[in-house]
Structure formats: structure tokens, C-alpha cells
Scaffold this motif. Sequence first.
Motif, PDB file in Angstrom:
ATOM      1  N   GLN A  21      -7.706   3.085  -4.927  1.00  0.00           N
ATOM      2  CA  GLN A  21      -7.063   3.079  -3.609  1.00  0.00           C
ATOM      3  C   GLN A  21      -6.973   1.656  -3.064  1.00  0.00           C
ATOM      4  O   GLN A  21      -5.938   1.262  -2.523  1.00  0.00           O
ATOM      5  CB  GLN A  21      -7.845   3.940  -2.615  1.00  0.00           C
ATOM      6  CG  GLN A  21      -7.673   5.423  -2.784  1.00  0.00           C
ATOM      7  CD  GLN A  21      -8.503   6.178  -1.751  1.00  0.00           C
ATOM      8  OE1 GLN A  21      -9.725   6.088  -1.749  1.00  0.00           O
ATOM      9  NE2 GLN A  21      -7.828   6.912  -0.889  1.00  0.00           N
ATOM     10  N   GLY A  24      -4.347  -0.246  -4.703  1.00  0.00           N
ATOM     11  CA  GLY A  24      -3.055   0.185  -4.165  1.00  0.00           C
ATOM     12  C   GLY A  24      -2.762  -0.452  -2.811  1.00  0.00           C
ATOM     13  O   GLY A  24      -1.620  -0.833  -2.530  1.00  0.00           O
ATOM     14  N   ILE A  25      -3.770  -0.565  -1.981  1.00  0.00           N
ATOM     15  CA  ILE A  25      -3.596  -1.212  -0.674  1.00  0.00           C
ATOM     16  C   ILE A  25      -3.218  -2.679  -0.866  1.00  0.00           C
ATOM     17  O   ILE A  25      -2.326  -3.194  -0.180  1.00  0.00           O
ATOM     18  CB  ILE A  25      -4.883  -1.079   0.178  1.00  0.00           C
ATOM     19  CG1 ILE A  25      -5.136   0.386   0.534  1.00  0.00           C
ATOM     20  CG2 ILE A  25      -4.776  -1.925   1.450  1.00  0.00           C
ATOM     21  CD1 ILE A  25      -6.528   0.657   1.091  1.00  0.00           C
ATOM     22  N   LEU A  28       0.374  -2.866  -1.702  1.00  0.00           N
ATOM     23  CA  LEU A  28       1.210  -2.636  -0.528  1.00  0.00           C
ATOM     24  C   LEU A  28       1.347  -3.906   0.304  1.00  0.00           C
ATOM     25  O   LEU A  28       2.444  -4.252   0.753  1.00  0.00           O
ATOM     26  CB  LEU A  28       0.630  -1.510   0.339  1.00  0.00           C
ATOM     27  CG  LEU A  28       0.750  -0.096  -0.191  1.00  0.00           C
ATOM     28  CD1 LEU A  28      -0.018   0.872   0.708  1.00  0.00           C
ATOM     29  CD2 LEU A  28       2.220   0.319  -0.287  1.00  0.00           C
ATOM     30  N   LYS A  37       1.832   1.997   7.148  1.00  0.00           N
ATOM     31  CA  LYS A  37       1.529   2.569   5.837  1.00  0.00           C
ATOM     32  C   LYS A  37       0.226   1.989   5.290  1.00  0.00           C
ATOM     33  O   LYS A  37      -0.615   2.710   4.756  1.00  0.00           O
ATOM     34  CB  LYS A  37       2.673   2.290   4.874  1.00  0.00           C
ATOM     35  CG  LYS A  37       2.535   2.968   3.545  1.00  0.00           C
ATOM     36  CD  LYS A  37       3.788   2.792   2.700  1.00  0.00           C
ATOM     37  CE  LYS A  37       3.685   3.601   1.429  1.00  0.00           C
ATOM     38  NZ  LYS A  37       4.911   3.527   0.653  1.00  0.00           N
ATOM     39  N   VAL A  38       0.041   0.687   5.439  1.00  0.00           N
ATOM     40  CA  VAL A  38      -1.191   0.038   4.980  1.00  0.00           C
ATOM     41  C   VAL A  38      -2.386   0.589   5.751  1.00  0.00           C
ATOM     42  O   VAL A  38      -3.426   0.917   5.166  1.00  0.00           O
ATOM     43  CB  VAL A  38      -1.102  -1.495   5.118  1.00  0.00           C
ATOM     44  CG1 VAL A  38      -2.434  -2.151   4.775  1.00  0.00           C
ATOM     45  CG2 VAL A  38       0.016  -2.052   4.236  1.00  0.00           C
ATOM     46  N   GLN A  41      -3.500   3.942   4.534  1.00  0.00           N
ATOM     47  CA  GLN A  41      -4.220   3.872   3.265  1.00  0.00           C
ATOM     48  C   GLN A  41      -5.627   3.293   3.435  1.00  0.00           C
ATOM     49  O   GLN A  41      -6.565   3.720   2.762  1.00  0.00           O
ATOM     50  CB  GLN A  41      -3.424   3.055   2.248  1.00  0.00           C
ATOM     51  CG  GLN A  41      -2.127   3.724   1.821  1.00  0.00           C
ATOM     52  CD  GLN A  41      -2.368   5.130   1.290  1.00  0.00           C
ATOM     53  OE1 GLN A  41      -3.211   5.339   0.433  1.00  0.00           O
ATOM     54  NE2 GLN A  41      -1.609   6.098   1.800  1.00  0.00           N
ATOM     55  N   ALA A  44      -7.711   6.101   4.711  1.00  0.00           N
ATOM     56  CA  ALA A  44      -8.038   7.040   3.631  1.00  0.00           C
ATOM     57  C   ALA A  44      -9.157   6.486   2.752  1.00  0.00           C
ATOM     58  O   ALA A  44     -10.081   7.220   2.372  1.00  0.00           O
ATOM     59  CB  ALA A  44      -6.794   7.326   2.790  1.00  0.00           C
ATOM     60  N   ALA A  45      -9.105   5.197   2.442  1.00  0.00           N
ATOM     61  CA  ALA A  45     -10.149   4.585   1.618  1.00  0.00           C
ATOM     62  C   ALA A  45     -11.482   4.580   2.362  1.00  0.00           C
ATOM     63  O   ALA A  45     -12.534   4.836   1.776  1.00  0.00           O
ATOM     64  CB  ALA A  45      -9.749   3.164   1.226  1.00  0.00           C
TER      65      ALA A  45
END
Length: 82
Positions: A21, A24-25, A28, A37-38, A41, A44-45
Motif C-alpha cells: 500500500q 502504491g501511495i 500516486l 486520492k492520496v 490511501q 487505508a494504510a
Amino acid sequence: MGFQQDLREEVLNRLRRIEGQVRGIQRLVEQGAHCRKVAAQVKAARTALDAAGKLVLACHLADSLNDRDISEREAIDMIVKF
């Protein structure tokens, strides 16, 4: 005492997913994604890391209670502070 094998694997699996994750951030941000969006995320992390931390805390509490290193009240205080 340390982690039981099944709990160790669960924590490691969660940490590996969190690592993915975070990568992925990073992508981004590198790609100039929208801050919303960042932020989603990152949240979520953080939530996933909190869940992994709770498993670690549960392991610590179980060890401490089994060894009677702490009282039940101290264990409850640890959970509340977490």
C-alpha cells in the motif's frame, strides 16, 4: 514468549500488504495524483497498520497475563491507551 506461529504469519502478511500500500501511495504522489486520492490511501494504510498493531498488542497482553507480569487492570489500561 513471542509470537505463536499462526499469529506471526498473520502479522507478517498484514505488514507485507501495508508495504505494498505504501509503495502504491508513493507511486500516486510521483504521478501527481489528486491529494484526495492520496489521502484516502494514506488513511487505508494507517487503518491497516492499526489493525496489525492490535494483533501485536494482543500477543503482548496474552504473554503478560500468562506470566502475570501485569494485572488485568494494567492490561485494560494498555488497551485503552492503544
